[in-house]
Design a protein around this motif. Structure first.
Motif, PDB file in Angstrom:
ATOM      1  N   ILE A   1       0.834  -1.204   0.000  1.00 31.35           N
ATOM      2  CA  ILE A   1       0.000   0.000   0.000  1.00 31.35           C
ATOM      3  C   ILE A   1       0.864   1.247   0.000  1.00 31.35           C
ATOM      4  CG2 ILE A   1      -1.589   1.364   1.361  1.00 31.35           C
ATOM      5  CD1 ILE A   1      -3.090  -1.014   2.079  1.00 31.35           C
ATOM      6  N   VAL A   2       1.891   1.215   0.796  1.00 30.52           N
ATOM      7  CA  VAL A   2       2.773   2.389   0.852  1.00 30.52           C
ATOM      8  C   VAL A   2       3.398   2.638  -0.505  1.00 30.52           C
ATOM      9  CG1 VAL A   2       4.770   3.383   1.976  1.00 30.52           C
ATOM     10  CG2 VAL A   2       3.208   1.991   3.286  1.00 30.52           C
ATOM     11  N   MET A   3       3.799   1.565  -1.134  1.00 30.02           N
ATOM     12  CA  MET A   3       4.352   1.702  -2.475  1.00 30.02           C
ATOM     13  C   MET A   3       3.336   2.332  -3.413  1.00 30.02           C
ATOM     14  SD  MET A   3       7.406   0.356  -2.652  1.00 30.02           S
ATOM     15  CE  MET A   3       8.467  -0.843  -1.879  1.00 30.02           C
ATOM     16  N   ALA A   4       2.145   1.825  -3.286  1.00 25.92           N
ATOM     17  CA  ALA A   4       1.093   2.350  -4.167  1.00 25.92           C
ATOM     18  C   ALA A   4       0.889   3.837  -3.939  1.00 25.92           C
ATOM     19  CB  ALA A   4      -0.210   1.587  -3.918  1.00 25.92           C
ATOM     20  N   ILE A   5       0.941   4.207  -2.699  1.00 31.40           N
ATOM     21  CA  ILE A   5       0.782   5.626  -2.390  1.00 31.40           C
ATOM     22  C   ILE A   5       1.883   6.444  -3.011  1.00 31.40           C
ATOM     23  CG2 ILE A   5       0.764   7.331  -0.546  1.00 31.40           C
ATOM     24  CD1 ILE A   5      -0.580   5.265   1.232  1.00 31.40           C
ATOM     25  N   ALA A   6       3.072   5.938  -2.824  1.00 31.20           N
ATOM     26  CA  ALA A   6       4.220   6.683  -3.362  1.00 31.20           C
ATOM     27  C   ALA A   6       4.138   6.794  -4.868  1.00 31.20           C
ATOM     28  CB  ALA A   6       5.508   6.003  -2.935  1.00 31.20           C
ATOM     29  N   ARG A   7       3.754   5.703  -5.450  1.00 32.68           N
ATOM     30  CA  ARG A   7       3.685   5.661  -6.904  1.00 32.68           C
ATOM     31  C   ARG A   7       2.655   6.646  -7.431  1.00 32.68           C
ATOM     32  NH1 ARG A   7       2.360   0.099  -7.870  1.00 32.68           N
ATOM     33  NH2 ARG A   7       4.066  -0.274  -6.428  1.00 32.68           N
TER      34      ARG A   7
ATOM     35  N   LEU B   1      10.992   2.161  -2.384  1.00 32.51           N
ATOM     36  CA  LEU B   1      10.008   3.195  -2.083  1.00 32.51           C
ATOM     37  C   LEU B   1      10.460   4.553  -2.585  1.00 32.51           C
ATOM     38  CD1 LEU B   1       7.302   3.657  -0.771  1.00 32.51           C
ATOM     39  CD2 LEU B   1       8.475   4.051   1.389  1.00 32.51           C
ATOM     40  N   LEU B   2      11.689   4.812  -2.318  1.00 33.41           N
ATOM     41  CA  LEU B   2      12.213   6.095  -2.767  1.00 33.41           C
ATOM     42  C   LEU B   2      12.180   6.190  -4.281  1.00 33.41           C
ATOM     43  CD1 LEU B   2      13.340   8.704  -1.781  1.00 33.41           C
ATOM     44  CD2 LEU B   2      15.624   7.716  -1.759  1.00 33.41           C
ATOM     45  N   GLN B   3      12.413   5.058  -4.862  1.00 30.03           N
ATOM     46  CA  GLN B   3      12.375   5.048  -6.315  1.00 30.03           C
ATOM     47  C   GLN B   3      10.969   5.324  -6.824  1.00 30.03           C
ATOM     48  OE1 GLN B   3      14.149   1.593  -7.950  1.00 30.03           O
ATOM     49  NE2 GLN B   3      14.509   2.618  -9.885  1.00 30.03           N
ATOM     50  N   GLU B   4      10.055   4.670  -6.172  1.00 28.70           N
ATOM     51  CA  GLU B   4       8.662   4.879  -6.570  1.00 28.70           C
ATOM     52  C   GLU B   4       8.275   6.339  -6.464  1.00 28.70           C
ATOM     53  OE1 GLU B   4       6.817   2.754  -7.849  1.00 28.70           O
ATOM     54  OE2 GLU B   4       7.349   0.759  -7.162  1.00 28.70           O
TER      55      GLU B   4
ATOM     56  N   SER C   1      12.483  -2.926   5.079  1.00 31.29           N
ATOM     57  CA  SER C   1      13.872  -3.329   4.873  1.00 31.29           C
ATOM     58  C   SER C   1      14.552  -2.305   3.977  1.00 31.29           C
ATOM     59  CB  SER C   1      13.908  -4.697   4.206  1.00 31.29           C
ATOM     60  OG  SER C   1      13.395  -4.586   2.891  1.00 31.29           O
ATOM     61  N   SER C   2      15.845  -2.445   3.870  1.00 28.76           N
ATOM     62  CA  SER C   2      16.578  -1.419   3.129  1.00 28.76           C
ATOM     63  C   SER C   2      16.231  -1.441   1.661  1.00 28.76           C
ATOM     64  CB  SER C   2      18.088  -1.608   3.314  1.00 28.76           C
ATOM     65  OG  SER C   2      18.448  -2.927   2.915  1.00 28.76           O
ATOM     66  N   SER C   3      16.104  -2.641   1.145  1.00 31.17           N
ATOM     67  CA  SER C   3      15.761  -2.708  -0.274  1.00 31.17           C
ATOM     68  C   SER C   3      14.383  -2.142  -0.512  1.00 31.17           C
ATOM     69  CB  SER C   3      15.837  -4.154  -0.770  1.00 31.17           C
ATOM     70  OG  SER C   3      15.019  -4.975   0.033  1.00 31.17           O
ATOM     71  N   ALA C   4      13.514  -2.482   0.396  1.00 35.50           N
ATOM     72  CA  ALA C   4      12.167  -1.940   0.245  1.00 35.50           C
ATOM     73  C   ALA C   4      12.178  -0.431   0.316  1.00 35.50           C
ATOM     74  CB  ALA C   4      11.251  -2.521   1.324  1.00 35.50           C
ATOM     75  N   LEU C   5      12.993   0.046   1.200  1.00 38.04           N
ATOM     76  CA  LEU C   5      13.089   1.492   1.350  1.00 38.04           C
ATOM     77  C   LEU C   5      13.595   2.136   0.069  1.00 38.04           C
ATOM     78  CD1 LEU C   5      12.581   3.452   3.684  1.00 38.04           C
ATOM     79  CD2 LEU C   5      15.040   3.491   4.051  1.00 38.04           C
ATOM     80  N   THR C   6      14.564   1.503  -0.464  1.00 36.26           N
ATOM     81  CA  THR C   6      15.083   2.026  -1.715  1.00 36.26           C
ATOM     82  C   THR C   6      14.026   2.006  -2.799  1.00 36.26           C
ATOM     83  OG1 THR C   6      17.033   0.761  -1.031  1.00 36.26           O
ATOM     84  CG2 THR C   6      17.167   1.967  -3.096  1.00 36.26           C
TER      85      THR C   6
END
Lengths: 133, 717
Positions: free
Chosen positions: B569-575, B612-615, B605-610
């Motif tokens: 969901i967070v990814m979706a928001i960011a996107r 996310l930032l990318q999104e 996690s760090s990859s997820a965070l990355t």
């Protein structure tokens, strides 16, 4: 005797002298004899008290049944407490006359006000006497 | 009031009635019972004589004005008879006032005309409707002494009145039984397990029937009748008790006692119509019955106490104790009043309770009735699910209890009176609308639980294309709202689960747990786009978040979702942040999401965070839009701060493993520097470690610039 602790009930007010203010502005004083679940009230030896300025007059009305929804407030009158008000009791005719005069005066001022507003091209819609929801 | 002219119309009925009189003797008896007590009135006799001769001379209401003095309590709008003015005088001789002064049935004992009565009959306009009818009917019947009524009067006579002394003590009303109330209709409603609101206190069944039929047989009943409520003075029967006894043999009619008032109304109407034969039935049956009622309500009590002595009612000139304007009272009455006032002045020193015991009108409301009202009030407090019905009170009460436990010493175990509401077991009411057996077609019996369908609304589909498109838009919105609502209810159940779990008994806990699991699963599923697709759907999320309530929902939902889905969901928001930001322009409620989002981000996690930032930086120019929006900036900061925290706390973190993070941060800083300060939106808060983050990646000069910019943004908050 509290029938239902933690709640308010009119049961304890029965057979006591009360003053009730109705939605139409009338003030009734009488002995509360009976109630029901809608707070419909049965008053006994009711007196309608009209107040005009510092004068008041009592009109005996007998038995009144007040529909619960028309009550604004209701309070017990302490018969023992000495009555030391500045109000002066007058006869019925006099108080009705006073009331009529008061109404007349109010109407006059209202008319003048409306006229003044009209002259200025403004209008304040008159609030209906009935309740608006 | 009824005009005399109406008699013309009614006169034609006489012919019809003449033939029927012989056949309907019994019913006529009822008539007499109903109207007959009025015959005791001498006025009636004269009136009857007059009308029998069909004298159509309207006597001018000279007495009409006289009714004014007494007519203050003309509540039923009944008769303002001429002798009402002379009641005070008659009072002196026979303290037998009518309870309703406007309906003059009181008058006198047989043979003694009330003093001062005018020789002429009162105008018929003074008569009540029923009296007129009765008079009409009696027209062809023999007059005077032969009249059955007269014979009855002669036979029975009027009861002896109690000695004067009784009046001084006041009227004892303690045995007064109020008219029973009708219970709520049963037909058409679901079967009643609990006592419904409006059920009267349990009184003998005869009461309810008696009240319904309103046919007092007072004339037939002798005074010394034993009844269930032995009054202190046996001769004095309150009208209602009298009615009850009198009517009980009569009123076990064809209908079973368990019939509700709907049928009893019909019963009433039938009886009315049968006995009031030939009466013009203009409207349908029931309204006719209803219309009769006021008249029936009036005469029976006076009839009732025609037999009984002084009715349990105050003097006709009802003066409250305060009133001093007693000019219109009869001297005797005034004497009584002054006596009472004196006595009251005498015991002014006593307590109120004592005074109440001397109040003759006290306890009009019986204990049973008080309990009945209390019961209704308590019933309203009944609840099968207090958490649902009374959530705030329950929570408040819990808090109070906890506080009290903390404050109170365990030694003093005083408990304040708690309102213990009865817990009603949940009984499933399967409601089946009532059906009459053997009826042709479906009869609709509408009740409060089964209201009648007033309008037959038919859904019509519109063929216009444009409208279709518009409708589609609306439909979509409605769909979204509907989804949001459904999810909300699931969410609330899930959130309340813990509380209910604690409350529930052992057996229910399993079931509750199961329910909880299902709910959570359902919630997750609702975020998916298609049934088989396990991922959280972007579209769905965005759709939900396009509504204000949806955003709120998501913010409440995030903490309880399992981690992968929350991340999604967070990814979706960011996107989709630009789109969301645009839609949020009006509501400005995206910031609700900050808190739950930060919680989620911190668990990433760090990859997820990355990722996310990318999104967040996704497409071209997205970052600019992000920076423009308050929420976006806050989100960005959150991500950056989390990254920094990760880096600083855990030197082994994989954030730096690939260059993505570094590159992303670079691009962020570039953007931050390039974007004009005006378009940079101040965030909700600026995390403290941002500076250290930037210090890793940018040189001093840029750092200073950034610092200024961000500080400026921070200050301009």
């Amino acid at each position: 005797m509290n029938y239902v602790p933690g709640t308010a009930s009119l049961i304890d007010d029965i057979d006591k002298k009360h003053l009730v203010l109705l939605r139409d502005g009338r003030t009734l004083i009488g002995y509360l004899r009976s109630i029901d679940q809608f707070a419909n009230l049965v008053f006994h030896q009711t007196v309608e008290r009209i107040h005009v300025g510092k004068k008041f007059g009592d009109i005996p009305r007998g038995i009144f049944i007040v529909r619960g929804e028309n009550v604004v407030l209701l309070g017990e009158i302490d018969v023992d407490k000495p009555c030391d008000t500045v109000l002066q009791q007058v006869s019925i005719e006099e108080i009705l006359e006073e009331q009529r005069l008061q109404q007349q005066a109010k109407q006059e001022t209202e008319k003048v006000k409306m006229q003044v507003l009209k002259d200025r091209g403004l209008s304040i819609p008159k609030a209906d006497n009935l309740d608006e929801y | 009031m009824f005009r005399f002219q109406s008699l013309d119309d009614d006169c034609t009925l006489e012919e019809e009635d003449g033939g029927l009189v012989a056949e309907e003797d019994e019913i006529d008896q009822f008539n007499d019972d109903t109207f007959g007590a009025g015959a005791i009135d001498d006025d009636w006799q004269e009136e009857h004589k007059r009308l029998a001769g069909l004298d159509e001379q309207p006597a001018v209401g000279a007495e009409g004005g006289g009714g004014g003095g007494m007519g203050r309590e003309s509540d039923l709008g009944g008769v303002e008879n001429s002798s009402s003015t002379h009641l005070p005088s008659s009072l002196g001789h026979h303290p037998l006032p009518s309870s309703l002064p406007s309906l003059n049935f009181s008058s006198s004992s047989s043979g003694l005309p009330p003093p001062g009565l005018p020789p002429g009959p009162p105008p018929s306009s003074m008569l009540s409707y029923q009296q007129q009818q009765h008079l009409l009917r009696r027209g062809p019947a023999p007059l005077g002494q032969d009249s059955p009524l007269m014979s009855i009067i002669k036979e029975v006579g009027l009861p002896k009145l109690p000695p004067q002394g009784r009046n001084d003590e006041g009227r004892d009303l303690s045995e007064r039984v109020p008219p029973p109330r009708s219970s709520s209709p049963v037909i058409g409603s679901p079967p009643v397990r609990a006592v419904p609101i409006g059920t009267p206190p349990k009184q003998p069944m005869s009461h309810s029937l008696n009240h319904q039929t309103h046919h007092p047989a007072a004339v037939h009943v002798r005074a010394p009748v034993q009844h269930r409520y032995p009054p202190p003075f046996p001769e004095r029967l309150s009208p209602n008790t009298l009615l009850n006894i009198a009517n009980s043999p009569l009123c076990r009619g064809p209908f079973p006692p368990g019939v509700g008032p709907v049928l009893s109304q019909i019963q009433r109407a039938q009886l009315l119509n049968s006995q009031v034969a030939g009466f013009p039935r203009g409207g349908p049956l029931l309204p006719g019955a209803g219309g009769f009622r006021p008249f029936f309500g009036g005469p029976p009590p006076p009839h009732g106490h025609r037999m009984g002595p002084l009715p349990p009612h105050g003097p006709p000139n009802h003066t409250p104790p305060i009133r001093h304007n007693t000019t219109h009272l009869h001297p005797q009455h005034r004497r009584m009043l002054t006596q009472r006032m004196q006595s009251r002045g005498g015991d002014r020193g006593r307590t109120g309770g004592d005074r109440r015991s001397r109040d003759p009108y006290s306890n009009l409301m019986t204990q049973k009735e008080k309990e009945w009202v209390t019961k209704i009030q308590m019933m309203q407090l009944q609840s099968t699910d207090p958490y649902l019905d009374d959530y705030y009170y329950q929570n408040y009460y819990e808090k109070m209890e906890k506080r009290q436990e903390r404050e109170r010493d365990s030694s003093k175990k005083e408990h304040t009176t708690k309102l213990i509401t009865p817990q009603v077991a949940k009984v499933e009411h399967t409601y089946r609308p009532v059906q009459f057996a053997g009826s042709l077609g479906k009869l609709t019996v509408s009740s409060v639980n089964n209201p009648r369908k007033m309008i037959d609304a038919v859904v019509t589909t519109r063929t216009d294309d444009e409208e279709k498109r518009e409708k589609q838009v609306w439909n979509k919105r409605r769909q979204i709202l509907y989804t949001v609502e459904k999810m909300y209810s699931l969410l609330l159940e899930v959130q309340d689960f813990e509380k209910r779990f604690v409350q529930a008994p052992e057996e229910d806990r399993e079931a509750l747990l199961e329910q909880h699991k299902t709910n959570t699963v359902q919630l997750c599923n609702s975020l998916r786009d298609k049934e088989w697709d396990d991922r959280v759907s972007d579209e769905q999320c965005v759709m939900i978040m396009s509504v204000r309530k949806g955003k709120r929902l998501i913010s409440r939902l995030l903490p309880i979702l399992p981690s992968p889905q929350a991340t999604a969901i967070v990814m979706a928001i960011a996107r989709n942040l630009p789109a969301l930001a645009k839609k949020d322009k009006q509501d400005q409620v995206l910031c609700w999401l900050v808190e739950p989002l930060s919680a989620v981000i911190q668990s990433l996690s760090s990859s997820a965070l990355t990722d996310l930032l990318q999104e967040l930086q996704g497409s071209e120019g997205q970052l600019a839009t992000v920076l423009h929006n308050k929420f976006g900036v806050t989100l960005l900061y959150l991500i950056l701060s989390e990254g920094e925290r990760m880096q600083s706390s855990d030197p082994n973190c994989q954030l730096m493993d690939d260059n993505r993070w570094t590159e992303l941060v670079f691009s962020v800083t570039r953007e931050l520097l390039s974007v004009p300060s005006s378009s940079l939106s101040p965030p909700l808060f600026t995390p403290a470690n941002l500076l250290s983050l930037f210090s890793r990646y940018v040189d001093r000069q840029r750092l200073e610039l950034l610092q200024n910019k961000l500080q400026i943004s921070a200050l301009s908050r």
